[in-house]
Scaffold this motif. Structure first.
Motif, mmCIF file in Angstrom:
data_model
loop_
_atom_site.group_PDB
_atom_site.id
_atom_site.type_symbol
_atom_site.label_atom_id
_atom_site.label_comp_id
_atom_site.label_asym_id
_atom_site.label_seq_id
_atom_site.Cartn_x
_atom_site.Cartn_y
_atom_site.Cartn_z
ATOM 1 N N GLU A 114 0.744 -1.160 -0.204
ATOM 2 C CA GLU A 114 0.084 0.025 -0.004
ATOM 3 C C GLU A 114 0.834 1.138 -0.110
ATOM 4 N N ASN A 115 1.985 1.135 0.552
ATOM 5 C CA ASN A 115 3.070 2.327 0.711
ATOM 6 C C ASN A 115 3.478 2.646 -0.881
ATOM 7 N N ALA A 116 3.859 1.551 -1.636
ATOM 8 C CA ALA A 116 4.122 1.739 -2.708
ATOM 9 C C ALA A 116 3.321 2.016 -3.786
ATOM 10 N N GLN A 117 2.114 1.509 -3.519
ATOM 11 C CA GLN A 117 0.914 2.247 -4.355
ATOM 12 C C GLN A 117 0.697 3.812 -4.178
ATOM 13 N N LEU A 118 0.943 4.220 -2.929
ATOM 14 C CA LEU A 118 0.845 5.735 -2.655
ATOM 15 C C LEU A 118 1.966 6.398 -3.509
ATOM 16 N N MET A 119 3.314 5.872 -3.217
ATOM 17 C CA MET A 119 4.412 6.541 -4.045
ATOM 18 C C MET A 119 4.141 6.380 -5.567
ATOM 19 N N LEU A 120 3.796 5.364 -6.067
ATOM 20 C CA LEU A 120 3.316 5.236 -7.696
ATOM 21 C C LEU A 120 2.336 6.207 -8.125
ATOM 22 N N SER A 121 1.345 6.165 -7.116
ATOM 23 C CA SER A 121 0.040 7.126 -7.485
ATOM 24 C C SER A 121 0.652 8.417 -7.720
ATOM 25 N N SER A 122 1.392 8.941 -6.694
ATOM 26 C CA SER A 122 2.006 10.463 -6.696
ATOM 27 C C SER A 122 2.729 10.469 -7.940
ATOM 28 N N GLY A 123 3.794 9.792 -8.394
ATOM 29 C CA GLY A 123 4.708 9.725 -9.414
ATOM 30 C C GLY A 123 3.740 9.934 -10.710
ATOM 31 N N VAL A 124 2.918 9.158 -10.852
ATOM 32 C CA VAL A 124 2.077 9.191 -12.071
ATOM 33 C C VAL A 124 1.281 10.277 -12.102
ATOM 34 N N SER A 126 1.556 13.172 -11.065
ATOM 35 C CA SER A 126 2.754 14.236 -11.248
ATOM 36 C C SER A 126 3.079 14.561 -12.568
ATOM 37 N N GLY A 127 3.109 13.472 -13.490
ATOM 38 C CA GLY A 127 3.395 13.470 -14.769
ATOM 39 C C GLY A 127 4.452 12.749 -15.340
ATOM 40 N N PHE A 128 4.943 11.876 -14.254
ATOM 41 C CA PHE A 128 5.859 10.884 -14.567
ATOM 42 C C PHE A 128 5.270 9.467 -15.033
ATOM 43 N N ARG A 129 4.707 9.455 -16.255
ATOM 44 C CA ARG A 129 4.187 8.501 -16.782
ATOM 45 C C ARG A 129 4.531 7.052 -17.072
ATOM 46 N N ASN A 130 5.894 6.967 -16.917
ATOM 47 C CA ASN A 130 6.638 5.886 -17.312
ATOM 48 C C ASN A 130 6.712 5.161 -15.836
ATOM 49 N N SER A 131 6.240 5.673 -14.722
ATOM 50 C CA SER A 131 6.583 5.035 -13.650
ATOM 51 C C SER A 131 5.930 3.716 -13.386
ATOM 52 N N GLY A 132 6.546 2.731 -12.450
ATOM 53 C CA GLY A 132 6.212 1.482 -12.347
ATOM 54 C C GLY A 132 6.352 0.924 -10.867
ATOM 55 N N LEU A 133 6.153 -0.301 -10.932
ATOM 56 C CA LEU A 133 5.986 -1.135 -9.523
ATOM 57 C C LEU A 133 6.491 -2.652 -9.538
ATOM 58 N N SER A 134 7.567 -2.702 -8.807
ATOM 59 C CA SER A 134 7.930 -4.178 -8.900
ATOM 60 C C SER A 134 7.911 -4.880 -7.483
ATOM 61 N N VAL A 135 7.465 -6.080 -7.599
ATOM 62 C CA VAL A 135 7.421 -6.628 -6.376
ATOM 63 C C VAL A 135 8.339 -8.116 -6.065
ATOM 64 N N GLY A 136 9.257 -8.077 -5.342
ATOM 65 C CA GLY A 136 10.181 -9.291 -5.221
ATOM 66 C C GLY A 136 9.576 -10.514 -4.642
ATOM 67 N N ASN A 137 10.316 -11.609 -4.839
ATOM 68 C CA ASN A 137 9.709 -12.858 -4.171
ATOM 69 C C ASN A 137 9.710 -12.737 -2.668
ATOM 70 N N LYS A 138 10.462 -12.059 -2.063
ATOM 71 C CA LYS A 138 10.737 -12.003 -0.666
ATOM 72 C C LYS A 138 9.911 -10.650 0.121
ATOM 73 N N ILE A 145 9.920 5.776 -10.268
ATOM 74 C CA ILE A 145 9.371 7.091 -10.773
ATOM 75 C C ILE A 145 10.155 7.400 -11.743
ATOM 76 N N ARG A 146 9.511 7.445 -13.136
ATOM 77 C CA ARG A 146 10.291 7.735 -14.289
ATOM 78 C C ARG A 146 9.314 8.644 -15.176
ATOM 79 N N SER A 147 10.254 9.250 -16.320
ATOM 80 C CA SER A 147 9.296 10.066 -17.249
ATOM 81 C C SER A 147 9.554 9.329 -18.871
ATOM 82 N N THR A 148 8.836 9.641 -19.475
ATOM 83 C CA THR A 148 8.721 9.283 -20.960
ATOM 84 C C THR A 148 9.712 10.324 -21.778
ATOM 85 N N GLN A 149 10.147 11.467 -20.928
ATOM 86 C CA GLN A 149 10.948 12.716 -21.751
ATOM 87 C C GLN A 149 12.336 12.040 -22.016
ATOM 88 N N SER A 150 12.963 12.168 -23.067
ATOM 89 C CA SER A 150 14.312 11.851 -23.628
ATOM 90 C C SER A 150 14.570 12.744 -24.831
#
Length: 268
Positions: A114-124, A126-138, A145-150
């Motif tokens: 739920e903390n990761a979802q909050l962070m991701l939601s804030s990033g997306v 705010s305009g960082f639409r290339n943001s994502g979330l990864s979940v490890g096995n443990k 938090i990433r942008s599509t700009q380059s």
């Protein structure tokens, strides 16, 4: 989440924040110092890597082989650059140099999903639409938090400048505008994240308050059972007592017991 999971997260956070900064610069970029400090100061987050965004010139192999490691960095700036800086840097090229704009990126490890979802939601948001979330096995939750700009533009070939000054001025202006827009998004992300964290803390506080109230009512009910209040079937005072408890007129166990003893007969 188990206490063991909490311990693992806290251990990883201490280890990460006390370790060496292995980036080329070796320190946190100035434009995101406050943001990083805020995240790392929160109990449920810590940053594992970050870059505020930059304009760079990289000199690649003359044969066109692009190498991330071993390439020559001719210019690195986290601020806007001037065309003269770029031209001077390109004079050092021996291969195929390219000017690049790389946007803000940050990886944040989070205590819970739920903390990761909050962070991701804030990033997306705010305009960082290339943001994502990864979940490890443990159970390791990482919000990226990433942008599509380059931007990437080749400027030399075998050390020879392939464009004129006017084109360099055009590219530098484009890169500077992207960097400025990137900084605006970072500020927006910072404000949105602070607001989201505050709202979430208020929500948890409200939930805790409701649970405390429920627990108090349950304790009051147990207290009444303990004194074994016995009212006659024709006596409505038992319902009156319950109403007073629900309305909060009786705040502690002593009040309840005293009132119960006054109104009803005790089975002793």
């Amino acid at each position: 989440m188990t206490s063991q999971s909490h311990d693992v997260f806290d251990t990883q956070k201490r280890s990460c924040l006390s370790g060496l900064d292995l980036s080329r610069k070796g320190s946190i970029d100035a434009p995101i110092l406050d943001l990083v400090s805020f995240i790392n100061g929160h109990n449920n987050f810590f940053t594992t890597s970050s870059c505020s965004g930059r304009i760079i010139i990289v000199d690649n192999d003359p044969e066109g082989v692009v190498k991330k490691k071993g390439c020559k960095w001719l210019l690195t700036s986290h601020d806007c650059v001037h065309p003269d800086q770029v031209i001077e840097s390109l004079g050092k090229s021996e291969g195929n140099a390219a000017l690049k704009f790389e946007a803000f990126v940050m990886h944040v490890q989070c205590r819970k999903l739920e903390n990761a979802q909050l962070m991701l939601s804030s990033g997306v948001g705010s305009g960082f639409r290339n943001s994502g979330l990864s979940v490890g096995n443990k159970g390791k939750f990482i919000a990226a938090i990433r942008s599509t700009q380059s931007l990437e533009v080749p400027l030399t070939s075998n050390g020879q400048l392939m464009v004129d000054r006017k084109y360099i001025e055009f590219i530098v202006d484009m890169a500077n505008k992207k960097l400025a827009d990137n900084l605006v998004k970072i500020e927006r992300f910072f404000e949105d994240l602070k607001s989201a964290v505050h709202t979430d803390a208020a929500r948890l506080s409200t939930q805790k308050g409701k649970q405390t109230t429920k627990t108090k009512k349950e304790r009051k009910g147990v207290c009444i059972d303990d004194v074994k209040v016995k009212c006659s079937k024709d006596n409505p005072t038992q319902n009156d007592l319950c109403d007073k408890i629900d309305d909060g007129e009786l705040e502690n166990e002593e009040d309840i017991v005293n009132t119960a003893m006054f109104w009803c007969e005790l089975d002793t």
